[in-house]
Design a protein around this motif. Structure first.
Motif, PDB file in Angstrom:
ATOM      1  N   ILE A 131       6.561  61.195  23.804  1.00 39.95           N
ATOM      2  CA  ILE A 131       7.001  60.964  25.185  1.00 39.95           C
ATOM      3  C   ILE A 131       5.810  61.185  26.103  1.00 39.95           C
ATOM      4  O   ILE A 131       5.593  62.280  26.637  1.00 39.95           O
ATOM      5  CB  ILE A 131       8.176  61.896  25.566  1.00 39.95           C
ATOM      6  CG1 ILE A 131       9.308  61.811  24.535  1.00 39.95           C
ATOM      7  CG2 ILE A 131       8.693  61.552  26.966  1.00 39.95           C
ATOM      8  CD1 ILE A 131       9.931  60.441  24.413  1.00 39.95           C
ATOM      9  N   ASN A 132       4.983  60.178  26.248  1.00 41.74           N
ATOM     10  CA  ASN A 132       3.833  60.252  27.144  1.00 41.74           C
ATOM     11  C   ASN A 132       3.436  58.842  27.580  1.00 41.74           C
ATOM     12  O   ASN A 132       3.972  57.841  27.073  1.00 41.74           O
ATOM     13  CB  ASN A 132       2.655  60.977  26.482  1.00 41.74           C
ATOM     14  CG  ASN A 132       2.256  60.348  25.161  1.00 41.74           C
ATOM     15  OD1 ASN A 132       2.150  59.128  25.051  1.00 41.74           O
ATOM     16  ND2 ASN A 132       2.031  61.178  24.142  1.00 41.74           N
ATOM     17  N   ILE A 149      10.481  51.428  28.114  1.00 40.39           N
ATOM     18  CA  ILE A 149      11.319  51.877  29.229  1.00 40.39           C
ATOM     19  C   ILE A 149      12.063  53.155  28.859  1.00 40.39           C
ATOM     20  O   ILE A 149      12.179  54.084  29.680  1.00 40.39           O
ATOM     21  CB  ILE A 149      12.305  50.762  29.639  1.00 40.39           C
ATOM     22  CG1 ILE A 149      11.539  49.638  30.340  1.00 40.39           C
ATOM     23  CG2 ILE A 149      13.406  51.305  30.551  1.00 40.39           C
ATOM     24  CD1 ILE A 149      12.378  48.425  30.660  1.00 40.39           C
ATOM     25  N   TRP A 150      12.540  53.252  27.639  1.00 39.49           N
ATOM     26  CA  TRP A 150      13.248  54.461  27.186  1.00 39.49           C
ATOM     27  C   TRP A 150      12.335  55.680  27.321  1.00 39.49           C
ATOM     28  O   TRP A 150      12.753  56.726  27.837  1.00 39.49           O
ATOM     29  CB  TRP A 150      13.686  54.272  25.735  1.00 39.49           C
ATOM     30  CG  TRP A 150      14.472  55.409  25.157  1.00 39.49           C
ATOM     31  CD1 TRP A 150      15.822  55.624  25.293  1.00 39.49           C
ATOM     32  CD2 TRP A 150      13.968  56.489  24.352  1.00 39.49           C
ATOM     33  NE1 TRP A 150      16.193  56.768  24.613  1.00 39.49           N
ATOM     34  CE2 TRP A 150      15.077  57.320  24.021  1.00 39.49           C
ATOM     35  CE3 TRP A 150      12.715  56.826  23.862  1.00 39.49           C
ATOM     36  CZ2 TRP A 150      14.945  58.457  23.240  1.00 39.49           C
ATOM     37  CZ3 TRP A 150      12.584  57.973  23.077  1.00 39.49           C
ATOM     38  CH2 TRP A 150      13.688  58.772  22.775  1.00 39.49           C
ATOM     39  N   ILE A 151      11.085  55.524  26.906  1.00 36.47           N
ATOM     40  CA  ILE A 151      10.120  56.626  27.022  1.00 36.47           C
ATOM     41  C   ILE A 151       9.793  56.907  28.484  1.00 36.47           C
ATOM     42  O   ILE A 151       9.741  58.068  28.916  1.00 36.47           O
ATOM     43  CB  ILE A 151       8.833  56.299  26.236  1.00 36.47           C
ATOM     44  CG1 ILE A 151       9.131  56.231  24.740  1.00 36.47           C
ATOM     45  CG2 ILE A 151       7.747  57.338  26.510  1.00 36.47           C
ATOM     46  CD1 ILE A 151       7.987  55.672  23.917  1.00 36.47           C
ATOM     47  N   LYS A 154      12.487  58.819  30.182  1.00 33.64           N
ATOM     48  CA  LYS A 154      12.454  60.221  29.739  1.00 33.64           C
ATOM     49  C   LYS A 154      11.379  60.986  30.512  1.00 33.64           C
ATOM     50  O   LYS A 154      11.591  62.128  30.938  1.00 33.64           O
ATOM     51  CB  LYS A 154      12.144  60.287  28.238  1.00 33.64           C
ATOM     52  CG  LYS A 154      13.240  59.761  27.337  1.00 33.64           C
ATOM     53  CD  LYS A 154      14.403  60.709  27.234  1.00 33.64           C
ATOM     54  CE  LYS A 154      15.435  60.219  26.244  1.00 33.64           C
ATOM     55  NZ  LYS A 154      16.651  61.076  26.220  1.00 33.64           N
ATOM     56  N   LEU A 155      10.232  60.346  30.707  1.00 29.89           N
ATOM     57  CA  LEU A 155       9.133  60.993  31.437  1.00 29.89           C
ATOM     58  C   LEU A 155       9.511  61.257  32.888  1.00 29.89           C
ATOM     59  O   LEU A 155       9.147  62.294  33.461  1.00 29.89           O
ATOM     60  CB  LEU A 155       7.881  60.109  31.393  1.00 29.89           C
ATOM     61  CG  LEU A 155       6.919  60.313  30.224  1.00 29.89           C
ATOM     62  CD1 LEU A 155       5.779  59.316  30.308  1.00 29.89           C
ATOM     63  CD2 LEU A 155       6.370  61.733  30.210  1.00 29.89           C
ATOM     64  N   LEU A 156      10.222  60.312  33.502  1.00 31.22           N
ATOM     65  CA  LEU A 156      10.625  60.483  34.901  1.00 31.22           C
ATOM     66  C   LEU A 156      11.514  61.708  35.104  1.00 31.22           C
ATOM     67  O   LEU A 156      11.591  62.256  36.206  1.00 31.22           O
ATOM     68  CB  LEU A 156      11.363  59.230  35.390  1.00 31.22           C
ATOM     69  CG  LEU A 156      10.505  58.028  35.783  1.00 31.22           C
ATOM     70  CD1 LEU A 156      11.398  56.864  36.191  1.00 31.22           C
ATOM     71  CD2 LEU A 156       9.544  58.368  36.917  1.00 31.22           C
ATOM     72  N   GLN A 162       7.302  62.538  38.444  1.00 32.10           N
ATOM     73  CA  GLN A 162       7.802  61.501  39.346  1.00 32.10           C
ATOM     74  C   GLN A 162       6.720  60.927  40.247  1.00 32.10           C
ATOM     75  O   GLN A 162       6.789  59.787  40.677  1.00 32.10           O
ATOM     76  CB  GLN A 162       8.958  62.053  40.201  1.00 32.10           C
ATOM     77  CG  GLN A 162      10.203  62.405  39.394  1.00 32.10           C
ATOM     78  CD  GLN A 162      10.160  63.796  38.796  1.00 32.10           C
ATOM     79  OE1 GLN A 162       9.121  64.457  38.819  1.00 32.10           O
ATOM     80  NE2 GLN A 162      11.278  64.253  38.258  1.00 32.10           N
ATOM     81  N   SER A 163       5.689  61.740  40.546  1.00 33.64           N
ATOM     82  CA  SER A 163       4.636  61.297  41.475  1.00 33.64           C
ATOM     83  C   SER A 163       3.379  60.821  40.742  1.00 33.64           C
ATOM     84  O   SER A 163       2.350  60.584  41.367  1.00 33.64           O
ATOM     85  CB  SER A 163       4.266  62.439  42.429  1.00 33.64           C
ATOM     86  OG  SER A 163       3.780  63.556  41.694  1.00 33.64           O
ATOM     87  N   SER A 164       3.447  60.649  39.441  1.00 33.55           N
ATOM     88  CA  SER A 164       2.292  60.204  38.665  1.00 33.55           C
ATOM     89  C   SER A 164       2.059  58.710  38.883  1.00 33.55           C
ATOM     90  O   SER A 164       2.892  57.887  38.522  1.00 33.55           O
ATOM     91  CB  SER A 164       2.521  60.478  37.174  1.00 33.55           C
ATOM     92  OG  SER A 164       1.588  59.761  36.388  1.00 33.55           O
ATOM     93  N   PHE A 165       0.901  58.358  39.470  1.00 29.33           N
ATOM     94  CA  PHE A 165       0.643  56.936  39.741  1.00 29.33           C
ATOM     95  C   PHE A 165       0.500  56.146  38.439  1.00 29.33           C
ATOM     96  O   PHE A 165       0.849  54.966  38.379  1.00 29.33           O
ATOM     97  CB  PHE A 165      -0.597  56.763  40.626  1.00 29.33           C
ATOM     98  CG  PHE A 165      -1.921  57.097  39.969  1.00 29.33           C
ATOM     99  CD1 PHE A 165      -2.587  56.159  39.185  1.00 29.33           C
ATOM    100  CD2 PHE A 165      -2.505  58.351  40.141  1.00 29.33           C
ATOM    101  CE1 PHE A 165      -3.802  56.458  38.593  1.00 29.33           C
ATOM    102  CE2 PHE A 165      -3.717  58.655  39.550  1.00 29.33           C
ATOM    103  CZ  PHE A 165      -4.369  57.714  38.771  1.00 29.33           C
TER     104      PHE A 165
END
Length: 459
Positions: A131-132, A149-151, A154-156, A162-165
């Protein structure tokens, strides 16, 4: 009879298909592109698009690529499964959308599906992929947007992500590949509003985001949301940033060419085909002289993209000879990309050059990387034009059978109905009529005309 249990071992969306191919030892029947899509070891017979490095990926497959790959895998595997003394037991635990579709395609293509496989539901332990962000990139690279998208989602859910560009950027690409353009646009708008201008990686993502937003508004949004003016604004904003001396970006010249390719599309859409041709030729020359000698295949892929856009301009102007010349050059550069090869087949057939089109089809067959509905439909057309109606019927039927793209349904149905009508096989048409479910109004009148001629109709 041999009994084989096929079940998922991983949350990866194509894992059940992988396990099916591995258990039945069907690897040798797949192309390298098909193997790569289901996360299987593959060889070197890949198109430039399919052979891109994850770190420098220029093009991303949309969901239609995935559907096409699993359709081809199902169809070719069933040809061999039908004659084997084997029964498959599918465990449907945690099956993904495309795995369920794959099983339904096996049933569709199987002569006696009840005798060949069944299904059950049993919970089992499944491996969780990493999950990265690198994992998202990997699955997008092989065309598995579902797992990407599934991964990503999960990251979100993780704190601080959430703020990772970087996550916004790659997940937006994944959403767009699945035609969820509103979700993609939302993430990209958040990305470009961040204030990280001293971060070169962020600047690169920001420029890319502007380009993607432009393409969303030019090509990918639903028709009512498309907006050429907005697309132009996004491209110009990015181009102005790239021309600022203080704007930190480690690939400015190449990215500016990429940006102007987008602007050529705007010129083309606005009817300035001559201007688009001039711009594309200028950028192709710049790539050949300044970029490709340094970057190699990374930039060579973009050259073929520019060349294909040039081909479309020549077609628009009715310059078939120039269009053919460009396609032949592309096919030499990108030997294993069959999409370009099918464009060449269409060009020959549209020009009435049947035998050249058939030769181009045979060349695709030799590569063993055909797209079944497209290939079979072109064979149907070839034999129809040769007035060999029995052969045309056979191929048009198989094309209609293997089609999984809804927007081509009416076209493929009409082709099959037409040749049945020409052969006066009215009873077959009447039987088929009960299964017809038209997709929109395209070619509806043509289909209705055939049905009315034999005294029936469809709503």
């Amino acid at each position: 009879m041999n009994h084989i249990v096929v079940e998922k071992t991983s949350f990866v969306s194509t894992n059940l298909i992988y396990e099916f191919v591995k258990n039945l030892k069907f690897e040798e029947r797949l192309t390298d592109a098909e193997k790569k899509f289901i996360n299987m070891q593959y060889g070197e017979q890949l198109s430039l698009t399919n052979n891109q490095m994850i770190e420098h990926q220029l093009r991303f497959y949309d969901s239609s690529f995935g559907y096409s790959q699993l359709n081809n895998i199902a169809y070719k595997c069933i040809q061999h499964l039908n004659v084997q003394n084997v029964r498959i037991h599918f465990n449907l635990f945690k099956c993904s959308e495309i795995e369920n579709l794959f099983i339904s395609l096996l049933s569709k293509y199987t002569i006696n599906s009840n005798e060949i496989y069944d299904s059950f539901y049993k919970e089992t332990s499944l491996h969780i992929p990493d999950i990265n962000i690198d994992s998202i990139r990997y699955y997008l690279n092989i065309g598995d947007s579902w797992t990407a998208i599934w991964i990503g989602e999960k990251l979100l859910q993780m704190d601080g992500k959430q703020s990772s560009f970087e996550l916004m950027h790659i997940l937006a690409l994944a959403y767009n590949s699945m035609a969820n353009t509103l979700a993609g646009e939302n993430l990209l708008m958040k990305l470009i509003q961040l204030d990280l201008k001293d971060n070169p990686k962020y600047n690169k993502s920001k420029i890319s985001a502007y380009y993607i937003l432009a393409m969303i508004y030019m090509r990918h949004h639903p028709k009512n949301l498309k907006n050429t003016e907005k697309a132009n604004k996004y491209l110009d904003t990015a181009y102005q940033l790239l021309n600022q001396k203080g704007f930190s970006h480690d690939d400015k010249e190449f990215t500016k060419i990429f940006n102007r390719n987008g602007y050529a599309l705007i010129l083309f859409t606005n009817g300035d085909v001559k201007g688009a041709i001039e711009l594309l030729n200028e950028k192709i020359s710049q790539l050949e002289n300044d970029i490709i000698p340094i970057k190699g295949e990374y930039a060579l892929l973009h050259k073929t993209v520019l060349m294909y856009n040039l081909y479309q301009c020549y077609l628009q102007q009715g310059l078939s000879n120039k269009a053919e010349e460009i396609l032949l050059q592309i096919n030499k550069i990108d030997f294993y990309d069959t999409d370009y090869r099918y464009d060449l087949v269409k060009l020959y057939f549209d020009n009435g050059e049947l035998e050249k089109g058939k030769e181009a089809l045979d060349n695709i067959s030799d590569l063993k990387s055909i797209d079944y509905p497209t290939h079979l439909s072109y064979l149907g057309y070839y034999y129809l034009e040769k007035n060999q109606l029995v052969q045309a019927k056979e191929y048009y039927y198989k094309a209609f059978l293997t089609l999984i793209t809804p927007y081509r349904y009416n076209e493929y149905l009409y082709n099959y109905l037409y040749v049945l009508y020409m052969l006066e096989e009215h009873e077959t048409i009447l039987q088929l009529k009960n299964t017809i479910n038209l997709e929109g109004n395209y070619m509806k009148e043509n289909i209705q005309a055939i049905l009315k001629t034999i005294g029936t109709s469809v709503v």
